[in-house]
Design an enzyme around this catalytic site. Structure first.
Site, short mmCIF file in Angstrom:
data_model
loop_
_atom_site.label_atom_id
_atom_site.label_comp_id
_atom_site.label_asym_id
_atom_site.label_seq_id
_atom_site.Cartn_x
_atom_site.Cartn_y
_atom_site.Cartn_z
CG ASP A 199 -19.50 44.82 -20.82
OD1 ASP A 199 -19.03 45.27 -19.75
OD2 ASP A 199 -20.30 43.86 -20.86
CE LYS A 242 -19.65 42.56 -13.11
NZ LYS A 242 -20.12 41.31 -12.54
CG HIS A 250 -22.79 39.60 -19.02
ND1 HIS A 250 -24.04 40.12 -18.83
CD2 HIS A 250 -22.47 38.98 -17.85
CE1 HIS A 250 -24.47 39.84 -17.60
NE2 HIS A 250 -23.53 39.14 -16.99
CD GLN A 283 -15.87 40.47 -15.10
OE1 GLN A 283 -14.93 40.49 -14.30
NE2 GLN A 283 -17.08 40.06 -14.73
CB CYS A 337 -25.08 36.34 -17.65
SG CYS A 337 -26.01 36.36 -16.14
#
Ligand code: 7TS
Length: 410
Positions: free
Chosen positions: A201, A227, A124, A204, A366
């Protein structure tokens, strides 16, 4: 007890509200942001109605209560990710802020000219642009782990890019477009063997799979509250204590100092050192309620349910002529499916789906370098979570078929 999706859905007020035209909402844009369960909404309201005050400042009743609630939430997040101490959990405004914090507070101090930062094309922009800026400023070089044809990290070619000069590996645990789940354990081990630091990261993965920052051992983890069924405006940076201690603050001001003189200051310890200014208080407290929600369901149910939805969507979508799903097979991915349909732009497809009440996201999500690599300008993305149903998957597939009819593709 068998998994009862309706019992889950009843916890989400928005899911029983029809759209303005009376259609039921079929929300398949969970990778962008998840809906909020009643207990998160109630917690936000509770803070604002019952004990709103600033944290860590007053000794008055409300100030003490709100501080206690915030620190409780920090401890819940600590346990949720297996961190050693609550001090390692820094509240930020989200994944983007967490990654920028590391780039500024760690990167600007420790990255030197000639050092290498190892990324890959599925990141991303939030895990790409901060490193581009850092590399430009510090004279470092960006390297990229090659991808396999089906959109996984090509671990067989890792040695070609992971070198003694690599100081940081920044990688998403799960792609927000391909759904690919990356082998963080192997990456972390190989990065550490070269003396590099690894930042994961988790935007998700955190709402999809259990995370333990010590298994595999990583150095930084960034994720967003919104999220994982929590509020917007709050997220977390977890960092290993030794690293946080070595880092200088990024934002300076109130809350993060020990002593200020006219011309200089001593800083406090983590987490305060990285939490200058007033925190998103109610949101950070309500994030603890989001953790409770996830834990009340349990990871096994998450996993089984999402796999069932994905398998169904995969099998039906693959039968549609001209429809192309990007990314690896089901074994290597979480509950995200991005696709294109021949003869239709992703935006048009998403608009026709929206007219049928099905919310998916079109665009580059993105991840422009990833779309360059895929050689398409845009994809349509459906992302599933615990409250989605088999009926909604079928509605998605039927809506795609209808779009093909509208475009006279059949
Ligand atoms: N990293 C990944 C893997 C993401 O998917 C996102 C947001 C971010 C970082 C940034 O998170 P933020 O909360 O700081 O904005 N991804 C998406 C998406 O896929 N659609 O909308 C937002």
């Amino acid at each position: 007890m068998p998994f009862d999706v309706e019992a889950i859905r009843s916890q989400f007020p928005i899911l029983s509200r029809p759209l303005p035209d009376g259609r039921p909402l079929i929300y398949l844009d969970n990778a962008a942001t998840a809906q909020k369960p009643r207990r998160v909404i109630d917690k936000l309201v509770e803070v604002l109605e019952q004990y709103n005050a600033n944290v860590h400042r007053g000794i008055h009743t409300l100030g003490s209560r709100v501080t206690e609630e915030l620190e409780n939430s920090r401890e819940r997040l600590q346990r949720f990710i297996g961190a050693t101490a609550p001090e390692e959990v820094i509240f930020t405004s989200g994944t983007t802020a967490s990654i920028n914090l590391v780039a500024q507070a760690w990167g600007r101090k420790f990255i030197k000219p000639g050092d290498e930062l190892l990324l890959n094309e599925m990141e991303h922009h939030a895990n790409l642009v901060p490193w581009q800026q850092l590399a430009q400023e510090r004279g470092a070089t960006l390297k990229f782990i090659p991808l396999t044809a089906d959109g996984r990290l090509d671990m067989e070619r890792l040695d070609g890019v992971l070198t003694a000069k690599t100081k940081l590996v920044a990688v998403t645990a799960m792609s927000n477009v391909l759904g690919t789940i990356n082998p963080i354990g192997e990456l972390a081990e190989r990065a550490h063997a070269k003396g590099a630091v690894i930042l994961v990261d988790g935007a998700q993965i955190v709402p999809q799979r259990p995370i333990d920052v010590h298994n595999p051992v990583i150095d930084f983890l960034a994720f967003s509250g919104h999220k994982m069924f929590g509020p917007t405006g709050v997220g977390v940076l977890w960092g290993r204590k030794e690293l946080l201690q070595e880092m200088d603050p990024f934002l300076a001001g109130g809350n993060m100092i020990r002593r200020v003189w006219k011309t200089h200051s001593d800083f406090g310890d983590a987490p305060a050192k990285f939490e200058a200014g007033t925190a998103p208080i109610a949101e950070a407290i309500a994030l603890g309620a989001a953790v409770d929600f996830i834990e009340s369901i349990g990871w096994e149910a998450f996993h089984t349910h999402e796999q069932a939805l994905m398998t169904r969507a995969w099998n039906q979508l693959r039968e549609i002529p001209g429809l192309k799903i990007f990314g690896p097979g089901l074994k290597h991915r979480g509950a995200i499916l991005s696709f294109t349909a021949d003869g239709m732009h992703a935006n048009d497809l998403a608009e026709i789906l929206d007219q049928q009440g099905v919310a998916v996201r079109p665009g580059h999500h993105c991840t422009m370098p990833l779309h360059d690599w895929l050689q398409v300008p845009a994809t349509a993305r459906a992302s599933f979570t615990i409250y989605n149903t088999v009926g909604e998957v079928d509605a998605l597939c039927a809506a795609v078929q209808k779009a093909r009819k509208i475009f006279r593709l059949e």
